[in-house]
Design a protein around this motif. Sequence first.
Motif, PDB file in Angstrom:
ATOM      1  N   ARG A   1      45.063  27.150 -53.840  1.00 15.07           N
ATOM      2  CA  ARG A   1      44.316  28.138 -53.057  1.00 15.07           C
ATOM      3  C   ARG A   1      42.926  27.604 -52.703  1.00 15.07           C
ATOM      4  NH1 ARG A   1      45.193  32.793 -49.995  1.00 15.07           N
ATOM      5  NH2 ARG A   1      43.143  33.664 -49.579  1.00 15.07           N
TER       6      ARG A   1
ATOM      7  N   GLU B   1      41.401  26.743 -49.040  1.00 18.07           N
ATOM      8  CA  GLU B   1      40.181  27.375 -48.522  1.00 18.07           C
ATOM      9  C   GLU B   1      39.185  26.318 -48.049  1.00 18.07           C
ATOM     10  OE1 GLU B   1      39.004  29.811 -51.841  1.00 18.07           O
ATOM     11  OE2 GLU B   1      40.355  31.453 -51.240  1.00 18.07           O
TER      12      GLU B   1
ATOM     13  N   VAL C   1      40.478  24.672 -44.701  1.00 10.79           N
ATOM     14  CA  VAL C   1      40.242  25.497 -43.512  1.00 10.79           C
ATOM     15  C   VAL C   1      38.752  25.599 -43.207  1.00 10.79           C
ATOM     16  CG1 VAL C   1      40.448  27.837 -42.580  1.00 10.79           C
ATOM     17  CG2 VAL C   1      42.417  26.762 -43.694  1.00 10.79           C
TER      18      VAL C   1
ATOM     19  N   ARG D   1      36.870  24.156 -39.818  1.00  4.43           N
ATOM     20  CA  ARG D   1      36.121  25.057 -38.916  1.00  4.43           C
ATOM     21  C   ARG D   1      34.677  24.604 -38.745  1.00  4.43           C
ATOM     22  NH1 ARG D   1      38.870  30.645 -41.098  1.00  4.43           N
ATOM     23  NH2 ARG D   1      40.763  30.460 -39.820  1.00  4.43           N
TER      24      ARG D   1
ATOM     25  N   SER E   1      42.756  30.067 -35.646  1.00  3.49           N
ATOM     26  CA  SER E   1      44.154  30.335 -36.001  1.00  3.49           C
ATOM     27  C   SER E   1      44.579  29.684 -37.323  1.00  3.49           C
ATOM     28  CB  SER E   1      45.086  29.853 -34.881  1.00  3.49           C
ATOM     29  OG  SER E   1      45.205  28.433 -34.898  1.00  3.49           O
ATOM     30  N   LEU E   2      43.742  28.822 -37.882  1.00  6.36           N
ATOM     31  CA  LEU E   2      44.110  28.158 -39.136  1.00  6.36           C
ATOM     32  C   LEU E   2      44.282  29.198 -40.245  1.00  6.36           C
ATOM     33  CD1 LEU E   2      41.697  25.087 -39.061  1.00  6.36           C
ATOM     34  CD2 LEU E   2      44.121  25.159 -38.428  1.00  6.36           C
ATOM     35  N   SER E   3      45.312  29.036 -41.025  1.00  4.86           N
ATOM     36  CA  SER E   3      45.660  30.012 -42.049  1.00  4.86           C
ATOM     37  C   SER E   3      45.500  29.425 -43.453  1.00  4.86           C
ATOM     38  CB  SER E   3      47.108  30.461 -41.852  1.00  4.86           C
ATOM     39  OG  SER E   3      47.599  31.105 -42.989  1.00  4.86           O
ATOM     40  N   VAL E   4      44.649  30.047 -44.251  1.00  4.78           N
ATOM     41  CA  VAL E   4      44.492  29.636 -45.640  1.00  4.78           C
ATOM     42  C   VAL E   4      45.817  29.807 -46.376  1.00  4.78           C
ATOM     43  CG1 VAL E   4      43.356  30.184 -47.838  1.00  4.78           C
ATOM     44  CG2 VAL E   4      42.009  30.080 -45.729  1.00  4.78           C
ATOM     45  N   GLU E   5      46.532  30.892 -46.095  1.00  3.87           N
ATOM     46  CA  GLU E   5      47.800  31.154 -46.780  1.00  3.87           C
ATOM     47  C   GLU E   5      48.821  30.055 -46.500  1.00  3.87           C
ATOM     48  OE1 GLU E   5      46.015  33.460 -45.061  1.00  3.87           O
ATOM     49  OE2 GLU E   5      45.326  34.518 -46.877  1.00  3.87           O
ATOM     50  N   LYS E   6      48.935  29.628 -45.241  1.00  2.00           N
ATOM     51  CA  LYS E   6      49.877  28.557 -44.905  1.00  2.00           C
ATOM     52  C   LYS E   6      49.464  27.239 -45.540  1.00  2.00           C
ATOM     53  CE  LYS E   6      51.569  30.515 -40.604  1.00  2.00           C
ATOM     54  NZ  LYS E   6      51.588  30.435 -39.141  1.00  2.00           N
ATOM     55  N   ARG E   7      48.173  26.952 -45.534  1.00  2.00           N
ATOM     56  CA  ARG E   7      47.691  25.714 -46.161  1.00  2.00           C
ATOM     57  C   ARG E   7      47.877  25.776 -47.676  1.00  2.00           C
ATOM     58  NH1 ARG E   7      44.409  22.067 -42.467  1.00  2.00           N
ATOM     59  NH2 ARG E   7      45.311  22.783 -40.524  1.00  2.00           N
ATOM     60  N   GLU E   8      47.680  26.942 -48.252  1.00  3.40           N
ATOM     61  CA  GLU E   8      47.886  27.082 -49.696  1.00  3.40           C
ATOM     62  C   GLU E   8      49.337  26.754 -50.054  1.00  3.40           C
ATOM     63  OE1 GLU E   8      47.439  30.350 -53.315  1.00  3.40           O
ATOM     64  OE2 GLU E   8      47.314  31.039 -51.237  1.00  3.40           O
TER      65      GLU E   8
END
Length: 170
Positions: free
Chosen positions: A12, A16, A19, A23, A37-44
């Motif tokens: 996680r 974070e 992303v 940014r 559009s970058l997603s912390v959840e998808k990267r996690e």
Amino acid sequence: MQIAHAAPEDARAVAEIHVDAWRSAYSRILPADYLASLSVEKREEMWKNIIEAGQTELLVAKDGGTILGWVSFGACRDKDAPPSQAELWAIYVAPNNWFKGVGRQLWLRARELLSQQGYSTCSLWVFAENEPAIRFYKANGFEADTLPPEEFELDGRQLQELRYVCRINT
């Protein structure tokens, strides 16, 4: 600050930082809509899978329980790379910890491990427009390679990446 191999529960914080750093660092390079559009959840999820599968070595820099940054590295993925060449796949530090030596400490530890693993050189790819990162890499022993830039499109924007290389044992 301690530097250690990442564990699945670090995914996680790694996501974070990934992303947030994109940014901040790429705000003048990549389209704002793409960065939003970058997603912390998808990267996690991605980083948890990578850590669990051992796809790359992933080190995190921690101060107490807080992860300040991370580095991902391993064998070079370039088609022209000899077996003795490693690759710095990614290195990111939380923007509020930039210019505090975190990235340098992560690179020095990665370099030490790569040396122990028998690599003699290390390469990386960096956006041609990412001047702060290029300054960081040059300050840490990387030099521009003679290979022409890689060109590609991301979210409608034409981009170039440059390869930099350094010797592991200097």
